[in-house]
Design an enzyme around this catalytic site. Structure first.
Site, PDB file in Angstrom:
ATOM      1  N   GLN A   1       1.065  -1.145  -0.270  1.00  0.00           N
ATOM      2  CA  GLN A   1       0.402   0.010   0.059  1.00  0.00           C
ATOM      3  C   GLN A   1       1.064   1.227  -0.183  1.00  0.00           C
ATOM      4  OE1 GLN A   1      -1.384   0.638   3.811  1.00  0.00           O
ATOM      5  NE2 GLN A   1      -3.406   2.056   3.068  1.00  0.00           N
ATOM      6  N   GLY A   2       0.559   1.767  -1.023  1.00  0.00           N
ATOM      7  CA  GLY A   2       1.226   3.392  -0.679  1.00  0.00           C
ATOM      8  C   GLY A   2       0.534   4.716  -1.219  1.00  0.00           C
ATOM      9  N   TYR A   3       0.928   4.555   0.554  1.00  0.00           N
ATOM     10  CA  TYR A   3       0.181   5.901   1.389  1.00  0.00           C
ATOM     11  C   TYR A   3       0.423   7.094   1.703  1.00  0.00           C
ATOM     12  CZ  TYR A   3      -5.043   3.551   0.652  1.00  0.00           C
ATOM     13  OH  TYR A   3      -6.767   3.501   0.276  1.00  0.00           O
ATOM     14  N   SER A   4       1.053   6.419   3.108  1.00  0.00           N
ATOM     15  CA  SER A   4       1.836   7.668   3.335  1.00  0.00           C
ATOM     16  C   SER A   4       3.210   8.400   2.765  1.00  0.00           C
ATOM     17  CB  SER A   4       2.683   7.671   4.965  1.00  0.00           C
ATOM     18  OG  SER A   4       1.181   6.941   6.005  1.00  0.00           O
TER      19      SER A   4
ATOM     20  N   SER B   1       4.245  -1.035   3.428  1.00  0.00           N
ATOM     21  CA  SER B   1       4.197  -2.158   4.413  1.00  0.00           C
ATOM     22  C   SER B   1       4.574  -3.082   3.321  1.00  0.00           C
ATOM     23  CB  SER B   1       3.105  -2.728   5.299  1.00  0.00           C
ATOM     24  OG  SER B   1       2.732  -1.167   5.713  1.00  0.00           O
TER      25      SER B   1
ATOM     26  N   GLU C   1      -8.979  -0.880   6.532  1.00  0.00           N
ATOM     27  CA  GLU C   1      -7.967  -1.488   6.415  1.00  0.00           C
ATOM     28  C   GLU C   1      -7.910  -0.956   8.786  1.00  0.00           C
ATOM     29  OE1 GLU C   1      -4.912   2.000   5.850  1.00  0.00           O
ATOM     30  OE2 GLU C   1      -3.688   0.583   6.881  1.00  0.00           O
TER      31      GLU C   1
ATOM     32  N   GLU D   1      -5.627   9.438  17.660  1.00  0.00           N
ATOM     33  CA  GLU D   1      -6.430  10.691  18.203  1.00  0.00           C
ATOM     34  C   GLU D   1      -7.149  10.985  16.296  1.00  0.00           C
ATOM     35  OE1 GLU D   1      -3.268  10.104  18.691  1.00  0.00           O
ATOM     36  OE2 GLU D   1      -3.625   9.954  20.892  1.00  0.00           O
TER      37      GLU D   1
END
Lengths: 375, 390
Positions: free
Chosen positions: B135-138, B170, B253, B375
């Protein structure tokens, strides 16, 4: 397959209960009762009987609607939201569950019919010390001729001041488990009831028994075998009370969120402060989690009652923690007004405290869970 | 399908018989540590013949992804059938045959947003454990504020040219393909210029670098894109509407992380886990914390079940999944603090008798960060569920 969401009948029951109670028994009705020194409103009880609620666990043969424990829990939950004060848990949940274990007995069948019609209320005289501990019962039921003579003291008998009849737990032998449950009228000779001035303004009594006569007919089930009828009743009561507490938590939480959306300080709504937002979100999460344990307890009692103890203790343990948090946050987030008698939040806090203790607090149920799971 | 679906009893009996015949004894050890998971993929090395056999026999019958439609490699189970399947697996302590980001995340997104052709193309290799996804998110500048991703795709007619950097990818160094959030319109508001692209990690211009974590392990990578060509048909959903897909997928997720399905002692009595590790729980604070954790774990597990029942009944879970993620991950951290405390000085050694516990304990600290921090979850609940003012 067990499903933890509401089915169609249950959704209708909840909707109609909410509609009825918002009209007939909002929190201000509880305030009126408290101010008048009354524990509950017999007219409301009669209306609840007409709706079938007092017979929710009574077999249809005896005039009940027999909807099961999940439904009884949902009713208790809705009552909790607006602090409805009534003998529902003592009578319609616990006494009805105990008596239906022996429903082939004509006297029990007759009593079940009167519970369903709203003509008979019960209280359970179990505890003798400051904590819930039915197995530690010391009160003696001495054999005299063909019957028994009951002597001893019971405390924290919820609804005991107003109930027509009492289910009394007494010792009939020296063995640990030699306990017997008696069903006797609350005004029988030798019984003295003293009202306890409770913080939640509801009915609770200290009851002393001095040589109270009981016959074999008065025994519910079998002598020395109280737990075979009492255990299902206790489980039913504990689950319904946990449901009431979850409803109470939702009620307190609803007031708190509304307040965050209307109260202004520093020129802004206090609900804009992240410190309060996150605490509110945490509390909402906790109430959702507690609600799941209630749903599970109801399903287990209806589908696999013999193995429901863990589910019930889980529900009561969780509900105790959640209700405590909900009322503490409720008062804190309301600030000073939450401390005033004129405001309703205090009622929620005081009811939550009593409900935590009744039928076993967090520690009691955590211990049950620990035993079952082998700690 | 070899299972009689006419009623639940017959179905359960068939599942039980099928498992007796097909689940290798070695896969019935209840072992669900990070080391025993079968992830699949082009470069996967099976840990045992039994692991391979178990994957293949499940894949042939759609049982790696039991709720997916049969035409895409699933078994087409409904929610009740899935529950029976899982409870029968649990009854014999069987491992899951395959776990992957393809199953948990991309699959659900494709089933919802993908075209029929895309589903036929991408889903069956996931169910067979042939293609492993990451997964290429952040990005370095887009953590909690995920929609501010800067990796960009330039429109070159029939393809995009992608440049940028992802982080916390990951197992990117072990994955075959990536699903990534790429900015395809730099002038649009930040949520409206992102596309959800799929590409092969072997494409020219893709490189990865593992990040060493406090646990000593490197499950995450930095991933770099240098003029990577991505054909136009490798997009899920509409161009510049990738945020809708991303949000949908984040929900899955969160449910996955909350489940803690592969966490230490998941679904087992904490008393048993601790007793197995040699602790008698005689110390008051340890015992009471263990019971408290157990109560919370059972309650959260029931909540996940209840929400799944609700979703299966057609009532969406939506933003409330933030609650599952929040409650599940905070609980997992709490449990691991308990395990460490129970382990005493033995648990302070990387290679002590508690095995991977110290590394697992450190790993849990990321649970409440990845997939949206606790948060952020609380903010989602307060704004979107409770309606508190922004």
């Amino acid at each position: 397959m067990t499903n933890l969401t509401l089915n169609e009948d249950e959704t209708m029951l909840v909707d109609s209960a909410r509609g009825f109670l918002d009209e007939a028994s909002p929190v201000e009705k509880f305030r009126e009762l408290r101010d008048a020194g009354k524990a509950y409103n017999p007219e409301l009880w009669k209306q609840m009987a007409d709706l079938g609620w007092t017979g929710v666990l009574v077999p249809e043969d005896q005039g009940g609607i027999d909807m099961g424990h999940a439904a009884a829990n949902l009713l208790a939950q809705e009552m909790g939201k607006t602090l409805v004060s009534s003998p529902f848990i003592s009578t319609a949940v616990m006494a009805a569950t105990a008596l239906r274990q022996v429903a082939d007995n004509p006297r029990a069948a007759e009593a079940l019919g009167k519970i369903a019609s709203g003509d008979l209320t019960y209280a359970l005289a179990l505890d003798e010390g400051v904590k819930h501990a039915p197995n530690n019962t010391q009160m003696q039921a001495e054999r005299v001729g063909n019957g028994f003579s009951l002597s001893g003291e019971k405390t924290f008998v919820v609804d005991g001041g107003s109930a027509d009849r009492l289910l009394v737990l007494a010792r009939t032998g020296d063995d640990d488990g030699a306990l017997t449950l008696f069903d006797i009228p609350a005004d029988r000779d030798g019984i003295t009831r003293t009202a306890q001035n409770m913080i939640d303004a509801r009915d609770s009594a200290q009851i002393s028994f001095e040589g109270v006569e009981a016959t074999g007919e008065d025994v519910v089930g079998t002598v020395d075998q109280a737990m075979s009828v009492l255990s299902p009743a206790l489980r039913a009561g504990q689950a319904a009370l946990a449901a009431e507490m979850t409803g109470l938590s939702s009620g307190a939480f609803g007031m708190t969120v509304s307040y965050l959306q209307e109260r202004k300080q520093f020129g802004v709504l206090i609900g804009q402060f992240q410190a309060l937002q996150h605490r509110a979100a945490h509390l909402w999460s906790d109430i959702e989690v507690a609600t799941s344990t209630i749903a599970n307890a109801g399903r287990m009692m209806d589908e696999d009652p013999e193995n429901a103890t863990l589910a019930v203790s889980l529900a009561k343990a969780k509900a105790c923690q959640t209700a405590k948090l909900a009322v503490m946050e409720g008062v804190q987030m309301h600030g000073g007004i939450g401390m005033t008698d004129a405001f309703d939040m205090g009622f929620f806090m005081k009811r939550a405290r009593v409900a935590q203790e009744w039928l076993g607090d967090y520690g009691y149920h955590a211990e049950q869970i620990a035993k079952i799971k082998g700690y | 399908m070899p299972f009689d679906t006419t009623n639940p009893e017959k179905f359960r009996a068939d599942i039980r018989a099928w498992l007796a015949e097909n689940c290798p004894t070695e896969m019935q050890d209840g072992d669900s540590t990070a080391d025993s998971i079968c992830w699949g993929g082009r470069n996967w090395t099976f840990q045992s013949d039994a692991q391979k056999q178990w994957l293949n026999v499940c894949a042939e019958n759609g049982l790696t992804c039991p709720t997916w439609p049969q035409e895409y490699g699933g078994a087409g189970f409904d929610r009740d059938q899935e529950k029976i399947w899982l409870s029968e697996l649990g009854r014999i302590n069987a491992r899951l045959p395959l776990q992957s980001f393809g199953i948990w995340m991309l699959g659900p997104a494709l089933l919802h947003f993908g075209s029929h052709e895309q589903k036929l193309h991408y889903l069956p290799p996931i169910t067979r454990g042939e293609i492993r996804w990451c997964q290429g998110y952040s990005e370095p500048g887009a953590g909690s504020d995920l929609a501010s991703v800067q990796s960009k795709g330039e429109d070159q007619g029939d393809h995009w040219v992608v440049n940028g950097q992802k982080v916390w990818t990951s197992y990117a160094d072990k994955a075959d393909w990536i699903f990534a959030l790429i900015r395809t319109d730099k002038d649009a508001p930040k949520h409206k210029g992102i596309s959800f692209l799929l590409f092969d990690m072997q494409s020219e211009g893709v490189s990865t670098r593992p990040i060493k974590l406090i646990s000593g392990a490197s499950p995450f990578c930095e991933t770099f894109f240098d003029d990577v060509k991505v054909p136009k048909d490798q997009i899920v959903g509409t161009e510049n509407r990738g945020w809708d897909v991303a949000k949908y997928l984040l929900t899955h997720e969160r449910e996955m992380i909350s489940g803690g399905g592969s966490g230490r002692g998941a679904g087992r009595s904490l008393a048993k886990v601790l007793a197995d590790a040699g602790h008698d729980l005689s110390e008051a604070s340890l015992r009471s914390e263990a019971i408290a954790c157990d109560i919370e774990e059972m309650s959260v597990a029931l909540t996940i079940e209840r929400y799944k029942d609700q979703a299966a009944g057609g009532k969406g879970v939506g933003d409330a999944s933030a609650m599952l993620k929040y409650a599940g991950t905070e609980l997992n951290k709490r449990k691991h603090e308990l395990f460490m405390s129970a382990g005493g000085s033995e648990a302070l050694q990387w290679d002590g008798a508690t095995g991977s516990l110290p590394a697992d304990w450190l790993r849990t600290k990321a649970n409440s960060i990845e997939g949206g921090t606790s948060e952020v979850m609380l903010s989602i609940i307060s704004k979107r569920v409770l309606g508190l003012p922004g």
